[in-house]
Design an enzyme around this catalytic site. Structure first.
Site, short mmCIF file in Angstrom:
data_model
loop_
_atom_site.label_atom_id
_atom_site.label_comp_id
_atom_site.label_asym_id
_atom_site.label_seq_id
_atom_site.Cartn_x
_atom_site.Cartn_y
_atom_site.Cartn_z
N GLU A 68 -7.14 -0.70 3.22
CA GLU A 68 -6.73 0.40 2.34
C GLU A 68 -7.89 1.31 1.96
O GLU A 68 -7.71 2.53 1.85
CB GLU A 68 -6.06 -0.17 1.08
CG GLU A 68 -4.68 -0.77 1.31
CD GLU A 68 -4.72 -2.15 1.93
OE1 GLU A 68 -3.66 -2.63 2.38
OE2 GLU A 68 -5.82 -2.77 1.96
N HIS A 137 3.54 -7.57 -4.82
CA HIS A 137 4.56 -6.73 -4.22
C HIS A 137 5.41 -5.98 -5.26
O HIS A 137 6.29 -5.21 -4.88
CB HIS A 137 5.50 -7.56 -3.34
CG HIS A 137 4.87 -8.08 -2.09
ND1 HIS A 137 3.94 -9.08 -2.12
CD2 HIS A 137 5.03 -7.72 -0.80
CE1 HIS A 137 3.56 -9.35 -0.87
NE2 HIS A 137 4.20 -8.53 -0.05
#
Length: 347
Positions: A68, A137
């Site tokens: 990322e 998540h």
């Protein structure tokens, strides 16, 4: 039924609206590129980028390594060199490795260069709960980004806003963190995406339903007794609570903030001054949160109009729980109604 009529009454999902927004932006501007983990041929974990690689090629929509920080850093370099990157962080908590790039460079570049270098980057982040996800998540990390000067923070709660707000984010010359409520991806509405496209590209969208240059909020339900203030994934829950409250004789007005940064203080003040009571609802933890900031702004701007203290209904101050416990963690209709019961209703 005519073809035109059928198009106007077509059922469109939130996910499809986002996909179409990116496709239309890429068609209109060749400098728009989309990249991230699995966003290419697979179309992303939630298939939001489905078909973009096939239509525009691997130079315009492509996969990246699972890094990322590298994704965000590459976006910085591309934006400096004239591109308009739209990057996807696969899940909210997966974005944390990129925060050094986001906080130190993406947010600060315009200020650091006295406006000479702008970074038109959109960081798409699926966020929030309600899908039975495990740890990492289902986080709601909007407060981190909202606290970082130099970033805009959008979070749509409807199909039409999903299209319009993502188009505006891509067209904006400043970096935008675009929070997408995961549990809304499969929500549906009767929308004509062709009409939304025409309205947006003609400039008409700013007159009504788009975020607009000032980050306007929208009243999605009129009421007179109390203001329910929310954004993103909680708006649908708040609307259900307002319906339940109406059965008990309470008229609740629902304000969808839509944009956290910039923030629509005028809309906030208008609704609270009208009703005299306010409850702020958000999935994120309540401590040091966006909800806390909203309460502070209400107290500062509407104190003399308040008939009761401002209350919050938020997630608990814990790491996001396991799927079996998330229904207890997330604000629901019953918790919102309990908050309404705690308000002072005597004149």
């Amino acid at each position: 039924m005519s073809t035109a009529t059928a198009a106007k009454t077509a059922t469109t999902t939130f996910a499809s609206a986002l996909n179409t927004a990116m496709s239309d932006a890429m068609e209109r501007d060749p400098s728009v590129v989309v990249f991230g983990e699995d966003v290419g041929p697979l179309g992303g974990v939630f298939r939001i980028t489905d078909g973009l690689t096939k239509r525009f090629g691997t130079d315009r929509c492509f996969d990246t390594p699972l890094a990322e920080s590298g994704i965000a850093g590459m976006a910085v370099g591309m934006a400096i060199n004239g591109m308009r990157p739209v990057i996807e962080m696969q899940f909210d908590a997966f974005a944390y490795p990129s925060l050094e790039q986001v906080f130190s460079h993406i947010a600060k570049m315009a200020n650091r260069t006295r406006g000479r270098v702008r970074l038109p980057i959109v960081i798409r982040i699926p966020y929030g709960g309600g899908v039975g996800g495990v740890e990492h998540h289902c986080d709601s990390s909007e407060a981190y980004y909202a606290h970082t000067a130099g970033l805009k923070v959008f979070t749509p709660a409807s199909v039409d806003d999903g299209y319009r707000m993502l188009r505006e984010a891509i067209d904006t010359d400043d970096p935008v963190v675009f929070f997408e409520p995961k549990k809304l991806y499969w929500s549906k509405a009767e929308e004509d995406l062709s009409a939304l496209r025409e309205q947006y590209e003609s400039g008409a969208s700013g007159q009504d339903h788009s975020v607009g240059p000032q980050g306007r909020a929208r009243v999605v339900r009129e009421g007179t007794d109390v203001s329910l203030i929310s954004y993103g994934p909680s708006v649908s829950t708040v609307l259900k609570a307002a319906e339940a409250a109406a059965e008990e004789g309470i008229s609740a007005e629902v304000l969808d903030l839509r944009s956290i940064v910039p923030f629509d203080d005028e809309a906030l003040q208008r609704t609270v001054t009208k009703t005299g009571r306010a409850v702020v609802v958000a999935e994120a933890q309540g401590f040091v949160s966006v909800a806390s900031e909203i309460v502070a702004r209400v107290q500062e701007r509407c104190f003399h109009s308040l008939a009761s203290p401002v209350l919050r209904v938020t997630g608990f101050d814990i790491p996001y729980p396991s799927p079996k416990l998330e229904t207890h963690h997330l604000p629901d209709v019953d918790r919102i109604l309990d908050a309404l019961d705690e308000l002072q209703w005597e004149d």
